[in-house]
Design a protein around this motif. Structure first.
Motif, PDB file in Angstrom:
ATOM      1  N   GLY A 231       0.616  -1.218   0.232  1.00  0.00           N
ATOM      2  CA  GLY A 231       0.197  -0.043   0.053  1.00  0.00           C
ATOM      3  C   GLY A 231       0.974   1.151   0.002  1.00  0.00           C
ATOM      4  O   GLY A 231       1.794   1.271   0.890  1.00  0.00           O
ATOM      5  N   MET A 232       0.822   1.951  -1.069  1.00  0.00           N
ATOM      6  CA  MET A 232       1.576   3.024  -1.250  1.00  0.00           C
ATOM      7  C   MET A 232       0.796   4.403  -1.243  1.00  0.00           C
ATOM      8  O   MET A 232      -0.260   4.438  -1.855  1.00  0.00           O
ATOM      9  CB  MET A 232       2.498   3.072  -2.472  1.00  0.00           C
ATOM     10  CG  MET A 232       3.297   4.341  -2.490  1.00  0.00           C
ATOM     11  SD  MET A 232       4.327   4.194  -4.185  1.00  0.00           S
ATOM     12  CE  MET A 232       5.512   2.914  -3.636  1.00  0.00           C
TER      13      MET A 232
ATOM     14  N   ARG B 265       0.458  -9.311   5.522  1.00  0.00           N
ATOM     15  CA  ARG B 265       0.724  -9.523   4.147  1.00  0.00           C
ATOM     16  C   ARG B 265       0.896  -8.223   3.386  1.00  0.00           C
ATOM     17  O   ARG B 265       1.234  -7.918   2.437  1.00  0.00           O
ATOM     18  CB  ARG B 265      -0.336 -10.216   3.401  1.00  0.00           C
ATOM     19  CG  ARG B 265      -0.423 -11.772   3.682  1.00  0.00           C
ATOM     20  CD  ARG B 265      -1.424 -12.553   2.897  1.00  0.00           C
ATOM     21  NE  ARG B 265      -1.656 -13.837   3.718  1.00  0.00           N
ATOM     22  CZ  ARG B 265      -3.074 -14.361   3.525  1.00  0.00           C
ATOM     23  NH1 ARG B 265      -3.837 -13.652   2.663  1.00  0.00           N
ATOM     24  NH2 ARG B 265      -3.089 -15.511   4.089  1.00  0.00           N
ATOM     25  N   VAL B 266       0.320  -6.816   4.272  1.00  0.00           N
ATOM     26  CA  VAL B 266       0.283  -5.822   3.422  1.00  0.00           C
ATOM     27  C   VAL B 266       1.658  -4.864   4.249  1.00  0.00           C
ATOM     28  O   VAL B 266       1.961  -5.032   5.430  1.00  0.00           O
ATOM     29  CB  VAL B 266      -0.946  -4.806   3.860  1.00  0.00           C
ATOM     30  CG1 VAL B 266      -0.796  -3.928   3.233  1.00  0.00           C
ATOM     31  CG2 VAL B 266      -2.261  -5.989   3.602  1.00  0.00           C
ATOM     32  N   GLN B 267       2.260  -4.388   3.367  1.00  0.00           N
ATOM     33  CA  GLN B 267       3.287  -3.423   3.488  1.00  0.00           C
ATOM     34  C   GLN B 267       2.902  -2.187   3.273  1.00  0.00           C
ATOM     35  O   GLN B 267       2.865  -1.928   2.036  1.00  0.00           O
ATOM     36  CB  GLN B 267       4.644  -3.966   2.922  1.00  0.00           C
ATOM     37  CG  GLN B 267       5.990  -3.177   3.471  1.00  0.00           C
ATOM     38  CD  GLN B 267       6.917  -3.461   2.361  1.00  0.00           C
ATOM     39  OE1 GLN B 267       7.000  -3.851   1.339  1.00  0.00           O
ATOM     40  NE2 GLN B 267       8.306  -2.983   2.760  1.00  0.00           N
ATOM     41  N   PHE B 268       2.969  -1.187   4.126  1.00  0.00           N
ATOM     42  CA  PHE B 268       2.594   0.135   3.694  1.00  0.00           C
ATOM     43  C   PHE B 268       3.876   1.121   3.614  1.00  0.00           C
ATOM     44  O   PHE B 268       4.720   0.939   4.604  1.00  0.00           O
ATOM     45  CB  PHE B 268       1.615   0.958   4.891  1.00  0.00           C
ATOM     46  CG  PHE B 268       0.285   0.422   4.593  1.00  0.00           C
ATOM     47  CD1 PHE B 268      -0.602   0.599   3.733  1.00  0.00           C
ATOM     48  CD2 PHE B 268      -0.262  -0.660   5.518  1.00  0.00           C
ATOM     49  CE1 PHE B 268      -1.796   0.204   3.549  1.00  0.00           C
ATOM     50  CE2 PHE B 268      -1.439  -1.295   5.342  1.00  0.00           C
ATOM     51  CZ  PHE B 268      -2.283  -0.625   4.354  1.00  0.00           C
ATOM     52  N   VAL B 269       3.981   1.783   2.487  1.00  0.00           N
ATOM     53  CA  VAL B 269       5.073   2.637   2.427  1.00  0.00           C
ATOM     54  C   VAL B 269       4.639   4.044   1.914  1.00  0.00           C
ATOM     55  O   VAL B 269       3.712   4.209   1.186  1.00  0.00           O
ATOM     56  CB  VAL B 269       6.056   2.269   1.369  1.00  0.00           C
ATOM     57  CG1 VAL B 269       6.741   0.847   1.833  1.00  0.00           C
ATOM     58  CG2 VAL B 269       5.405   1.719   0.067  1.00  0.00           C
ATOM     59  N   GLN B 270       5.483   4.960   2.235  1.00  0.00           N
ATOM     60  CA  GLN B 270       5.020   6.515   1.810  1.00  0.00           C
ATOM     61  C   GLN B 270       5.915   6.627   0.348  1.00  0.00           C
ATOM     62  O   GLN B 270       7.140   6.057   0.448  1.00  0.00           O
ATOM     63  CB  GLN B 270       5.817   7.372   2.825  1.00  0.00           C
ATOM     64  CG  GLN B 270       5.340   8.790   2.809  1.00  0.00           C
ATOM     65  CD  GLN B 270       6.113   9.544   1.770  1.00  0.00           C
ATOM     66  OE1 GLN B 270       7.139   9.368   1.491  1.00  0.00           O
ATOM     67  NE2 GLN B 270       5.561  10.564   1.121  1.00  0.00           N
ATOM     68  N   GLY B 271       5.269   6.921  -0.558  1.00  0.00           N
ATOM     69  CA  GLY B 271       5.971   7.109  -1.916  1.00  0.00           C
ATOM     70  C   GLY B 271       5.204   8.001  -2.755  1.00  0.00           C
ATOM     71  O   GLY B 271       4.065   8.413  -2.500  1.00  0.00           O
TER      72      GLY B 271
END
Lengths: 713, 713
Positions: A537-538, A587-593
């Motif tokens: 999730g970005m 399973r979700v990796q959240f990243v700022q992008g």
């Protein structure tokens, strides 16, 4: 145990908090009537202790109104709540009901309420209370009543008024202790305990008792009135710990005073040092005399000062209690600290039953014994003393709602302002805790510098209080997105994130990795995680990513939704409510992008979902160009957009469509076809998918996004 | 009549505009193919008259591109429209198609197009035209075709391209007349008429012919391609008038020149004086020589100058024609002026049939005779000459859409920019008007200072052209309200005004007078007028009241709705569309007024409807107080509001609800009950009534108003 009960020395017969259910409506009505009149009379009788009008009109502490306010306040509360609930049509006295409506919340110690109040005269308020008393009795007699009583019942409002008055019975008694003693007059019907060891060395020695690892579920389930913060559910695993057998007595606390504890900043945290420097405290606030002359120290009670009862529990604020623990930890080499709320509940398992069923109170609580504390070894309860009663016990736990917490709409500022991470829970009740306060399920919290009839017991525990502040999200955009992504349906429009993932699941065979770009608070990412192995999730906004991450951690996110004018609705979102398991969340990796500046990852995805993103980018063409490299051959790109191009987000020269090109209208859909033609095949006819974003109780944005589906060549 | 047809002297066989219907699809496909190739060839052959490249690349007039642009433009138009319609996927030459896409609209005479253009070379464009020609033929051969051809047919786009090229055939021929004559070369296939009286005194004398009062319905109903502005319907009552038997000849116009007409400002209106002072004109623009030396005056034709044919129609702009009429009216004492569009249609009844059915053209039109004008007494048509053909005839009528006008989405800037009150309609066609231009239903309009092959005939008529400018409303708020009140349903939500009036009709027995306060563009007022004797529509905004008043006058209101990005939708609202009769409309009186400062009228109403008003007032309490006196006892007040309180409209201290009072939530509904309790009885439970305000094609405000109903005590 509890053999020499002193009732009859003046206190009225202890009351029992009434049950909400029953079979006989008229009997229940009588119970309510009795509970109301008992509470009313008890509250008024407390004010008999005030010796003169000055005691009514002078503030005991700068942070609170004078007692005249509280004398009237509990009466106006009934009228104001009944008016707000639309259950009565007329006020008794609009002026009084406006003036005595709003108390002062305990704030920082140096806040000053400098407003000028022209309080009503005492006689006027006595007259007013009489009128309210008659009106409420009339109301109780006439109100519709069916059993069980629930949140919607008119009787709930009456119980709210009664329990509110019982809270103020206790807090007013604290304020009385903070007035000059000469303004008080001891009353035979408010008798202090006569039993005390005035020889410091005679005070009982505290010891530690071990408790095994325990699993508990917190949250009110009993059949009595509760405040909104008591409901919900919290499952806790509590590691084994030790707890002090007794509350810390004045004698035990004196060791800290004597050791120069008030002078040594190392025992105090930052807040404690601030308070210390403001208050210039050198010993507990109800001690009278000088710390250096312990032999002649006295203790201030409700209406008198008595020679220091060294075996009674010390009364301190949480800052002092925590400082004592640090000192004691250092002194003993043990991890001594205050207990958590959950640890107190482990202790509470040692006490049988609860107040409504008590024949005789198992401790100095419910005004069953005295109008004061008593020795800390007076009431054994299981392997301990004073698990309930005597004085409240500070915990380290900042108050917050349990999972599933909902605000009671008629008193929506009872709990929510205290969910700020600054209000610590007190447990166990004091000698004057009655009604709801005397229940196992009751939860009260105060600022850490505040005084109540409160002391502490310590524990040896490795727990580390998560000092998570989980206040209501007041960032309007975050709130709107939480509601949009996790809130209820409006106009029967299905959840948008779910609808998009439904489409994705129809067209994507390989469910390896998915990228939800522009994920906001992450709902679609979580929905994808139901069937995809890995989801990223970005979002550009760190505010959104923070929210999504906290949801992954299993936290409940609280947010405020504007309702009407300044009125708000208290809402919450959590993954458990939408049926996402912790495994799925992981399973979700959240990243700022930045979707317009995608980092050249080695990674590429089976699915990229770009929902409500395109028309919020400053360079959507660049995004459409760059995203291609992130998708495996045969993978799918889903773009959902209402094409609401605004110069605020996208410079006009970067609008991909919604423009004239060579004089001809170029729709965004046509532009997408042109821009994606090289790398993608459009595999579905475009779909219209509606979504609704609520703005107020009555106003919504209702938008129909176009969803286009593209397969990477 | 028309016995000595000169075709054979060079002009190709005249074309017939093709019919949209038919039984044989492949035959129709062939007709389209022929019509396309004929038009294409005819257009290219016109450019044979240019003697050199300078003629291509130099502007004839400052307001238009040079002819090189127009040479390529008609080809790029096909490609650009087919791309826009999504009917072809690839461009032929993106650069050319961008550069030659957009012409320059005739603007004010002193506008200057100073952009620099790097026009393609002629050979490049010839090559380009060849490619487009092949592509369009291929397209016509392959396009899906069913009959009749309609707006949605691919064939419609081809017909649009063809008719567009035929327009430019004519306008390019005008530009050629405006180039230096030495840059032109006469061509045998563009033959001028040889018949002319070069003796001024020999020119035929004009006379007036009477026409009776007539009722006509304008609006295209025939079976040919039409531009969007031709459709719709306009019922006209035309009073009896007289019209000049012939067009005004050069000789007849010379009288005005000789009388000093160009020097006397009294004959010119303000626009005319401005143009005169800018242009320094002393005689018609195509006259060559000096006005003071009539004997040696010449007339500029397409590619040559000829001795003045005094019996040919004078060619002037509308400002000159109108000046002539004023002078002539003064001179004769008759109300001489230019005809209206409708008056021309009365004349047109004298001509049988229409171009598609003509075996032989009844006038100098459709390139059936010459590539120039001819004597004004050459083609008798009924009691007149040249009702069609020879030169276009200026009218006084500013072009606008007929009732029911809808913009063709593929060419939405064909008509709408001319609906500005500044573009006057020309009728009848000229010698080079072919295709759609030669039809009875065709409607073209130009700025009044502009030159075409256009002259005039005059009428003696008492008509007064309503110089109503009815352009598209671009005020976003007015547009939104027109759409909200008169536009279509969105999300199947019924019309809000109608829904409120339905409620009103259920509770109000006496249907005397009603006040719709905060009426906006008036929909609810009109709905009330269906059953109430008298309705007052009041709004604070004069912009809204102006719109409502124009609707009462029977006008159609046009407005633009944002669609996507800068793209807009062209919409219209009228009372006839919602089934309100003129009698009903007359029952409504619209007034500008302030709901917070109601004038003490003697009047009082059986119904007051306050819809979406309350939360937009600066002092709603005052309104609620004052409105009581405006309602008869037993009358009804209906308040509909979403309670969207905003400080922008209502200072917070004036919000009636949506606030905390004495710490308790006070809803607006509770506040209304309290404020209205004295004078009113609430007679219905509150109702939720939804409404939708569209913002773009995909974005809407979807709101649920609360409707409360109060009977005056």
């Amino acid at each position: 145990m509890a053999s020499n009960k002193t009732v009859g020395a003046g206190l009225p017969e202890p009351t029992h908090t009434l049950l909400l259910s029953g079979n006989d409506v008229e009997q229940k009505r009588d119970e309510i009537l009795n509970y109301f009149t008992q509470t009313w009379a008890l509250y008024e009788s407390l004010f008999d202790c005030l010796a003169n009008e000055r005691a009514y009109f002078t503030k005991a502490i700068s942070l609170r109104h004078p007692l005249i306010f509280y004398f009237g306040h509990t009466a106006t509360f009934y009228i104001n709540k009944l008016m707000a609930a639309g259950l009565i049509e007329d006020r008794i006295d609009p002026h009084i009901e406006a003036m005595l409506a709003i108390g002062v919340d305990e704030m920082s110690w140096d806040d000053l309420d400098t407003s000028h109040y022209d309080w009503p005269a005492l006689a006027e308020l006595r007259d007013y209370r009489g009128k309210v008393h008659r009106r409420i009795i009339e109301f109780i007699k006439e109100m519709p009543l069916s059993l069980p009583i629930d949140w919607e019942s008119p009787a709930w409002v009456i119980l709210m008024g009664i329990e509110h008055e019982r809270i103020h019975l206790e807090t007013s008694s604290v304020l009385m202790r903070q007035l000059p003693v000469e303004w008080l007059q001891p009353q035979p019907h408010w008798p202090a305990c006569q039993r005390a060891r005035t020889d410091r060395t005679a005070a009982p020695e505290n010891t530690l008792v071990s408790l095994p690892e325990t699993t508990l579920t917190l949250g009110k389930t009993d059949d009595t009135y509760g405040w909104d913060n008591e409901y919900g559910r919290l499952d806790c695993d509590i590691k084994a710990f030790k707890a002090s057998k007794m509350l810390v007595s004045n004698a035990e606390f004196y060791e800290f005073v004597q050791a120069g504890g008030y002078q040594d900043p190392q025992w105090w945290d930052e807040e404690g040092q601030g308070w210390l420097s403001f208050s210039k405290a050198e010993m507990p606030t109800f001690w009278v005399g000088a710390a250096s002359k312990p032999a002649i120290l006295k203790l201030r009670l409700l209406a008198e000062e008595v020679p220091m009862p060294w075996d009674w529990p010390v009364e301190v604020n949480q800052l002092e209690a925590a400082a004592f623990c640090r000192w004691k930890a250092e002194d003993t080499g043990k991890s001594i600290q205050l207990p958590t709320e959950a640890e107190w509940y482990v202790l509470r398992q040692q006490v049988e039953g609860d107040q409504p069923g008590w024949d005789q109170a198992p401790g100095n609580i419910n005004l069953a014994w005295w109008a004061s504390s008593c020795p800390v070894d007076r009431f054994p309860q299981g392997d301990f003393y004073d698990i309930v009663g005597n004085v409240w016990q500070w915990t380290t736990t900042p108050i917050s709602g349990f999972d599933g917490f909902k605000v009671h709409p008629l008193y929506d500022d009872f709990s929510t302002p205290t969910f700020d991470g600054k209000h610590a829970i007190i447990k166990g009740g004091s000698w004057i805790s009655t009604g709801n306060e005397a229940l196992k399920s009751s939860r009260y919290a105060f600022r850490r510098h505040f005084f109540q009839h409160a002391g502490f017991r310590y524990v040896v525990s490795t727990h580390q209080e998560k000092l998570t502040v989980n206040p209501y999200e007041t960032d309007l955009l975050v709130s709107q997105y939480l509601d949009f992504q996790y809130g209820p349906r409006y106009f029967n429009v299905p959840n948008y994130a779910r609808a998009l993932v439904d489409i994705a699941e129809q067209v994507v065979e390989k469910r390896g990795s998915a990228l939800d770009i522009g994920c906001a608070t992450g709902r679609a990412s979580f929905e994808l995680a139901r069937t995809f192995d890995q989801v990223t999730g970005m979002d550009y906004s760190a505010r959104f990513i923070d929210v999504a991450l906290s949801l992954v951690r299993g936290e409940e996110r609280r947010y405020l939704m504007p309702e009407e004018g300044e009125l708000v609705q208290y809402c919450q979102a959590s993954l458990s409510e939408i049926g996402i398991t912790p495994e799925q969340a992981k399973r979700v990796q959240f990243v700022q992008g930045d979707a317009c500046n995608l980092k050249p990852h080695s990674e590429s995805y089976d699915l990229v979902l770009a929902s409500n993103l395109l028309d919020r980018l400053r360079d959507p063409r660049r995004f459409l160009h760059d995203i291609s490299a992130k998708i495996v051959s045969g993978g799918v790109l889903i773009i959902s957009s209402p094409y609401t191009w605004l110069e605020e987000f996208t410079p006009k020269e970067n609008w991909i469509g919604g423009v004239r090109e060579n004089g001809e209208a170029l729709s965004s859909y046509q532009a997408l076809q042109r821009l994606l033609d090289g790398d993608f095949e459009e595999i579905n006819p475009p779909l219209d998918v509606p979504f609704v974003i609520r703005e107020t109780a009555r106003k919504h944005q209702h938008t129909v996004a176009q969803v286009t589906v593209w397969r990477k060549r």
